[in-house]
Design an enzyme around this catalytic site. Sequence first.
Site, PDB file in Angstrom:
ATOM      1  N   ARG A   1       0.806  -1.232   0.000  1.00 27.67           N
ATOM      2  CA  ARG A   1       0.000   0.000   0.000  1.00 27.67           C
ATOM      3  C   ARG A   1       0.838   1.280   0.000  1.00 27.67           C
ATOM      4  O   ARG A   1       0.369   2.327   0.460  1.00 27.67           O
ATOM      5  CB  ARG A   1      -0.979   0.022   1.174  1.00 27.67           C
ATOM      6  CG  ARG A   1      -1.995  -1.113   1.098  1.00 27.67           C
ATOM      7  CD  ARG A   1      -3.228  -0.851   1.956  1.00 27.67           C
ATOM      8  NE  ARG A   1      -4.065  -2.039   1.965  1.00 27.67           N
ATOM      9  CZ  ARG A   1      -4.037  -2.972   2.916  1.00 27.67           C
ATOM     10  NH1 ARG A   1      -3.231  -2.846   3.946  1.00 27.67           N
ATOM     11  NH2 ARG A   1      -4.818  -4.020   2.830  1.00 27.67           N
TER      12      ARG A   1
ATOM     13  N   LYS B   1       2.999  11.231 -11.460  1.00 30.13           N
ATOM     14  CA  LYS B   1       2.176  10.371 -12.312  1.00 30.13           C
ATOM     15  C   LYS B   1       2.945   9.081 -12.560  1.00 30.13           C
ATOM     16  O   LYS B   1       4.039   9.097 -13.117  1.00 30.13           O
ATOM     17  CB  LYS B   1       1.876  11.045 -13.645  1.00 30.13           C
ATOM     18  CG  LYS B   1       0.708  12.003 -13.613  1.00 30.13           C
ATOM     19  CD  LYS B   1       0.272  12.324 -15.040  1.00 30.13           C
ATOM     20  CE  LYS B   1      -0.887  13.293 -15.065  1.00 30.13           C
ATOM     21  NZ  LYS B   1      -1.296  13.599 -16.457  1.00 30.13           N
TER      22      LYS B   1
ATOM     23  N   GLU C   1       9.212  17.858 -24.952  1.00 33.70           N
ATOM     24  CA  GLU C   1       8.546  18.275 -23.709  1.00 33.70           C
ATOM     25  C   GLU C   1       9.071  19.626 -23.232  1.00 33.70           C
ATOM     26  O   GLU C   1       8.338  20.411 -22.626  1.00 33.70           O
ATOM     27  CB  GLU C   1       8.709  17.213 -22.614  1.00 33.70           C
ATOM     28  CG  GLU C   1       8.165  15.829 -22.963  1.00 33.70           C
ATOM     29  CD  GLU C   1       6.636  15.698 -22.822  1.00 33.70           C
ATOM     30  OE1 GLU C   1       5.956  16.697 -22.485  1.00 33.70           O
ATOM     31  OE2 GLU C   1       6.118  14.585 -23.070  1.00 33.70           O
TER      32      GLU C   1
ATOM     33  N   LYS D   1       6.998  22.862 -14.342  1.00 35.55           N
ATOM     34  CA  LYS D   1       6.219  21.673 -13.984  1.00 35.55           C
ATOM     35  C   LYS D   1       5.913  21.654 -12.487  1.00 35.55           C
ATOM     36  O   LYS D   1       4.786  21.332 -12.079  1.00 35.55           O
ATOM     37  CB  LYS D   1       6.960  20.397 -14.381  1.00 35.55           C
ATOM     38  CG  LYS D   1       6.203  19.144 -13.957  1.00 35.55           C
ATOM     39  CD  LYS D   1       6.039  18.143 -15.034  1.00 35.55           C
ATOM     40  CE  LYS D   1       5.080  17.025 -14.622  1.00 35.55           C
ATOM     41  NZ  LYS D   1       5.192  15.852 -15.493  1.00 35.55           N
TER      42      LYS D   1
ATOM     43  N   GLU E   1      -4.589  16.637 -11.415  1.00 34.97           N
ATOM     44  CA  GLU E   1      -5.125  17.005 -12.718  1.00 34.97           C
ATOM     45  C   GLU E   1      -6.637  17.193 -12.723  1.00 34.97           C
ATOM     46  O   GLU E   1      -7.364  16.591 -13.497  1.00 34.97           O
ATOM     47  CB  GLU E   1      -4.712  15.942 -13.764  1.00 34.97           C
ATOM     48  CG  GLU E   1      -4.834  16.482 -15.167  1.00 34.97           C
ATOM     49  CD  GLU E   1      -4.221  15.536 -16.202  1.00 34.97           C
ATOM     50  OE1 GLU E   1      -3.064  15.124 -16.008  1.00 34.97           O
ATOM     51  OE2 GLU E   1      -4.898  15.238 -17.178  1.00 34.97           O
TER      52      GLU E   1
ATOM     53  N   ARG F   1      -3.327  21.328 -14.462  1.00 36.49           N
ATOM     54  CA  ARG F   1      -2.315  20.322 -14.823  1.00 36.49           C
ATOM     55  C   ARG F   1      -2.581  19.714 -16.198  1.00 36.49           C
ATOM     56  O   ARG F   1      -1.654  19.260 -16.874  1.00 36.49           O
ATOM     57  CB  ARG F   1      -2.238  19.215 -13.755  1.00 36.49           C
ATOM     58  CG  ARG F   1      -1.145  18.212 -14.052  1.00 36.49           C
ATOM     59  CD  ARG F   1      -0.785  17.314 -12.881  1.00 36.49           C
ATOM     60  NE  ARG F   1       0.281  16.400 -13.268  1.00 36.49           N
ATOM     61  CZ  ARG F   1       0.991  15.670 -12.428  1.00 36.49           C
ATOM     62  NH1 ARG F   1       0.768  15.754 -11.132  1.00 36.49           N
ATOM     63  NH2 ARG F   1       1.935  14.866 -12.858  1.00 36.49           N
TER      64      ARG F   1
ATOM     65  N   ASN G   1      -0.671  18.370 -20.990  1.00 36.19           N
ATOM     66  CA  ASN G   1      -0.954  17.353 -21.996  1.00 36.19           C
ATOM     67  C   ASN G   1      -1.043  17.919 -23.409  1.00 36.19           C
ATOM     68  O   ASN G   1      -1.520  17.238 -24.320  1.00 36.19           O
ATOM     69  CB  ASN G   1      -2.260  16.630 -21.646  1.00 36.19           C
ATOM     70  CG  ASN G   1      -2.143  15.852 -20.351  1.00 36.19           C
ATOM     71  OD1 ASN G   1      -1.135  15.194 -20.110  1.00 36.19           O
ATOM     72  ND2 ASN G   1      -3.146  15.946 -19.506  1.00 36.19           N
TER      73      ASN G   1
ATOM     74  N   HIS H   1      -0.588  15.664 -26.349  1.00 32.43           N
ATOM     75  CA  HIS H   1      -0.558  14.279 -25.876  1.00 32.43           C
ATOM     76  C   HIS H   1      -1.744  13.447 -26.346  1.00 32.43           C
ATOM     77  O   HIS H   1      -1.622  12.235 -26.508  1.00 32.43           O
ATOM     78  CB  HIS H   1      -0.470  14.247 -24.345  1.00 32.43           C
ATOM     79  CG  HIS H   1       0.909  14.538 -23.830  1.00 32.43           C
ATOM     80  ND1 HIS H   1       1.586  15.709 -24.111  1.00 32.43           N
ATOM     81  CD2 HIS H   1       1.768  13.790 -23.076  1.00 32.43           C
ATOM     82  CE1 HIS H   1       2.785  15.686 -23.515  1.00 32.43           C
ATOM     83  NE2 HIS H   1       2.912  14.538 -22.893  1.00 32.43           N
TER      84      HIS H   1
ATOM     85  N   HIS I   1      -0.742  10.318 -28.126  1.00 35.60           N
ATOM     86  CA  HIS I   1      -1.073   8.976 -27.628  1.00 35.60           C
ATOM     87  C   HIS I   1      -1.740   8.147 -28.725  1.00 35.60           C
ATOM     88  O   HIS I   1      -1.539   6.933 -28.802  1.00 35.60           O
ATOM     89  CB  HIS I   1      -2.004   9.072 -26.419  1.00 35.60           C
ATOM     90  CG  HIS I   1      -1.305   9.480 -25.159  1.00 35.60           C
ATOM     91  ND1 HIS I   1      -1.977   9.707 -23.977  1.00 35.60           N
ATOM     92  CD2 HIS I   1       0.005   9.702 -24.891  1.00 35.60           C
ATOM     93  CE1 HIS I   1      -1.108  10.062 -23.042  1.00 35.60           C
ATOM     94  NE2 HIS I   1       0.102  10.060 -23.575  1.00 35.60           N
TER      95      HIS I   1
ATOM     96  N   HIS J   1       7.780   8.497 -27.271  1.00 37.74           N
ATOM     97  CA  HIS J   1       6.722   9.339 -26.720  1.00 37.74           C
ATOM     98  C   HIS J   1       6.924  10.804 -27.132  1.00 37.74           C
ATOM     99  O   HIS J   1       5.996  11.478 -27.593  1.00 37.74           O
ATOM    100  CB  HIS J   1       6.689   9.195 -25.200  1.00 37.74           C
ATOM    101  CG  HIS J   1       5.742  10.133 -24.507  1.00 37.74           C
ATOM    102  ND1 HIS J   1       4.378  10.073 -24.694  1.00 37.74           N
ATOM    103  CD2 HIS J   1       5.960  11.159 -23.652  1.00 37.74           C
ATOM    104  CE1 HIS J   1       3.810  11.029 -23.986  1.00 37.74           C
ATOM    105  NE2 HIS J   1       4.738  11.696 -23.333  1.00 37.74           N
TER     106      HIS J   1
END
Lengths: 368, 368
Positions: free
Chosen positions: B126, B148, B190, B232, B242, B246, B250, B253, B257, B270
């Site tokens: 956990r 993330k 980025e 960032k 997000e 935030r 993206n 993205h 993606h 990426h």
Amino acid sequence: MTDVLHSPSILEVALGDRSYPIHIGPGLLGDPQWLAPHLAGRQVMVVTNETVAPLYLDRLTRGLADDLEVRTLVLPDGEATKTLASVERIWDALLAAGFNRHCTLIALGGGVTGDMVGFAAACYQRGVAFVQVPTTLLAQVDSSVGGKTGVNHPRGKNMIGAFWQPRAVLIDTDTLATLPPRELSAGLAEVVKYGLIRDADFLAWLEAEMPALRGLDVAALTRAIERSCLLKAEIVAEDETEQGVRALLNLGHTFGHAIEAHQGYGQWLHGEAVGAGMLMAAELSCRLGWLTEGDVARARAIVEAAGLPLAAPAEMGVDDFLAIMRLDKKNLDSRLRLILLRALGDACIHDETPPETLAALIEAFPRR
Amino acid sequence: MTDVLHSPSILEVALGDRSYPIHIGPGLLGDPQWLAPHLAGRQVMVVTNETVAPLYLDRLTRGLADDLEVRTLVLPDGEATKTLASVERIWDALLAAGFNRHCTLIALGGGVTGDMVGFAAACYQRGVAFVQVPTTLLAQVDSSVGGKTGVNHPRGKNMIGAFWQPRAVLIDTDTLATLPPRELSAGLAEVVKYGLIRDADFLAWLEAEMPALRGLDVAALTRAIERSCLLKAEIVAEDETEQGVRALLNLGHTFGHAIEAHQGYGQWLHGEAVGAGMLMAAELSCRLGWLTEGDVARARAIVEAAGLPLAAPAEMGVDDFLAIMRLDKKNLDSRLRLILLRALGDACIHDETPPETLAALIEAFPRR
């Protein structure tokens, strides 16, 4: 008690912006007012198991509005299914249905279902909403409250998981009518636990009411659930991620997990293992000079009255216990941390048990 | 710039009791002072990949004190390995080593390594501590900061994961000396992104310094990393999970993606997919009347200068894009949310793009 039965009580788990209600009462399943406020968006997936589905799945989905996109997923039942593979089935179903991160998962079932569905929710698209609808006493008084989610690993129980709080816990006391006696006893183990660790008055009440509880007396069960949830909510609010006091909730669990792991998950019910484990903790507390023989006898009597085992598995030796207990999550580095009792109703965290005292306790504890 | 190079700079991601530092500079690997303060206990597992291990694993472990219990795990390299199965290998190794919940994972490698190790840390018992030691520019300026974590699913990128913050991010700029040019360009995508979404001055600086950056000029790279991490860190501190701002990170993205998923993970890097995706977003912003043709030309020029693709894969039709984009995590219910540009240096979240405008943009965008 009639009013109690017809007006569901509401407790709160106070965790700031992650606070949530616990609703306790009859007739909650199928009544739209209880679920609707806790849905994050229009996509809802109800996950349950093969035992609970025929009993309560229709009743629950009837309580969901027509304009929702509702999917259901029925998994096999039992602790042996509490694996990452089952959680992957939930993720696969969510993705196949095109569910986005504003969906809601509903866990309908016992502790295994709640733990798995909660973990699936914790990690689907980095976290989506979920609601606990526990249908066993054990899940109602313990595992559905507090946000511990996860699955077992071949090397240990609940080794993979997350802290992820539900949006709400809906405890429909009607579901206890179909609970098998063995499952009822397993749930009573966790109820007794609250008395032992924190509430001597509740323990005394349980001693008096145990026959009513085992006879499925609804008023007594409702009161036991309310008191258990209240104590759990207090502890979770104080220590969400088990840095301190929350560990007290693990009374009997380190011994119990060793029994479950050694026997193979699902052979002993979790509550049964906890029942025997609490007695081992009580007897160890007596060996350390904290409990009297009379205290231990009271603990044994209430565990017995709850219908729980008073002995460990015949084939488990001292080394079997110690090997598994050392890997338990609750251990800090190499010291074995145990939850023990300074008195009935007063638990403590203890990491200074002399190894020989622990070994002697395990050796002397009854086997069956 | 000599002082900058020899005195690592420290930024902070301000998240209350989960705040953590980002150390940026040369010679951090192998110097014990940077890692030691961020270890939770004595058990440490360094997870890296087959490409990075021969270059930097020894140097990193030399920086760990002798009294620690250090294990290493080397996984295969590449986006195609960013799967739950790889994370299970980490969990298996942790359990086989008897690591408890006070252990620390160290992610040594690029974004794939960091995302997987972070997710493994988020769910082991956990949640345990982890430290990011990114060795690619992309990981240094983006994926190692902000918590993330996660893995890909056959049906979508990063579909399974968690928000789980590291204890620290150690960016040793020496590692960029061994970075292949294609990976450098992917990282620059980025970097350019930060200029486009939030910092027109930085964008102008990047336009001037791009030759130096591609020539591995350490002073220029260090400044680019610092500025990117600062931007960032600000955004993450404002919106950790997000819910709002935030999402601006993206930019490019959702289109990107779609390209990655359609081509098979690892075919396009990426950053390459994000490069083309940012141009698609810029051209769509122009069709919506926000950017001028001149703005789009500037965006295209800097993406080209960074060595990134200016066109989408030849075989991807409009429907290919739309089918994958609709499942993207960033979509609320059935509305397609896109990050677009109101101006260069000013991004916004937009969910009202007319479907025909989007389709026309995808149709008209260059193919290669």
